[in-house]
Design a protein around this motif. Structure first.
Motif, PDB file in Angstrom:
ATOM      1  N   LEU A  11       0.852  -1.186   0.000  1.00 12.96           N
ATOM      2  CA  LEU A  11       0.000   0.000   0.000  1.00 12.96           C
ATOM      3  C   LEU A  11       0.886   1.234   0.000  1.00 12.96           C
ATOM      4  O   LEU A  11       1.737   1.385   0.893  1.00 12.96           O
ATOM      5  CB  LEU A  11      -0.901  -0.017   1.230  1.00 12.96           C
ATOM      6  N   THR A  91      -4.203   0.476  -8.858  1.00 11.51           N
ATOM      7  CA  THR A  91      -4.562  -0.528  -7.860  1.00 11.51           C
ATOM      8  C   THR A  91      -5.067  -1.797  -8.531  1.00 11.51           C
ATOM      9  O   THR A  91      -5.989  -1.757  -9.350  1.00 11.51           O
ATOM     10  CB  THR A  91      -5.641   0.020  -6.919  1.00 11.51           C
ATOM     11  N   THR A 125      -1.917  -1.551  -3.902  1.00 10.80           N
ATOM     12  CA  THR A 125      -3.000  -0.636  -3.571  1.00 10.80           C
ATOM     13  C   THR A 125      -2.446   0.772  -3.463  1.00 10.80           C
ATOM     14  O   THR A 125      -1.494   1.011  -2.708  1.00 10.80           O
ATOM     15  CB  THR A 125      -3.680  -1.027  -2.254  1.00 10.80           C
ATOM     16  N   SER A 127      -3.400   4.614  -2.560  1.00  9.64           N
ATOM     17  CA  SER A 127      -4.390   5.474  -1.906  1.00  9.64           C
ATOM     18  C   SER A 127      -4.281   6.894  -2.451  1.00  9.64           C
ATOM     19  O   SER A 127      -3.202   7.375  -2.780  1.00  9.64           O
ATOM     20  CB  SER A 127      -4.170   5.468  -0.399  1.00  9.64           C
TER      21      SER A 127
END
Length: 128
Positions: A11, A91, A125, A127
């Motif tokens: 992430l 992602t 992932t 963000s």
């Protein structure tokens, strides 16, 4: 048989970087082309990038051109995907794949059916 194991997912925030690795075993690494694909939830598996068995030729999807770089180290049986300037739309689960059949990868590089072995995937992932 070829076994592929991806690593390096995680992430990160948008604008960040990740480097994925794919370690291969089972056959002479320099005898096959390698590719990366990705699959986001609810979507089809998409081509990202491919590299020829010698490493001399690389092919990128337009969506990652200029941001991602593929490389391979035939001495270490490993292919890498350096991902910079990451966006939320990057992602996905990223898969590496090996293409053992003959002929140039140029014409079929984005066709998943052309690849003979696949790794288990690694989650990336991003963000916002």
């Amino acid at each position: 048989q070829v076994q592929l194991v991806e690593s390096g997912g995680g992430l990160v925030q948008a604008g960040g970087s990740l480097r994925l690795s794919c370690a291969a075993s089972g056959r002479t690494f320099s005898s096959y082309d390698m590719g990366w694909f990705r699959q986001a939830p609810g979507k089809e598996r998409d081509f990202v990038v491919a590299i020829s068995r010698s490493g001399s030729s690389t092919y990128y999807a337009d969506s990652v051109k200029g941001r991602f770089t593929i490389s391979r180290d035939n001495a270490k049986n490993t292919v890498y995907l350096q991902m910079n300037s990451l966006k939320p739309e990057d992602t996905a689960v990223y898969y590496c794949a090996a293409r053992l059949r003959g002929g140039s990868i140029y014409y079929t590089r984005s066709m998943a059916d052309e690849y003979d072995y696949w790794g288990q995937g690694t989650q990336v992932t991003i963000s916002s």
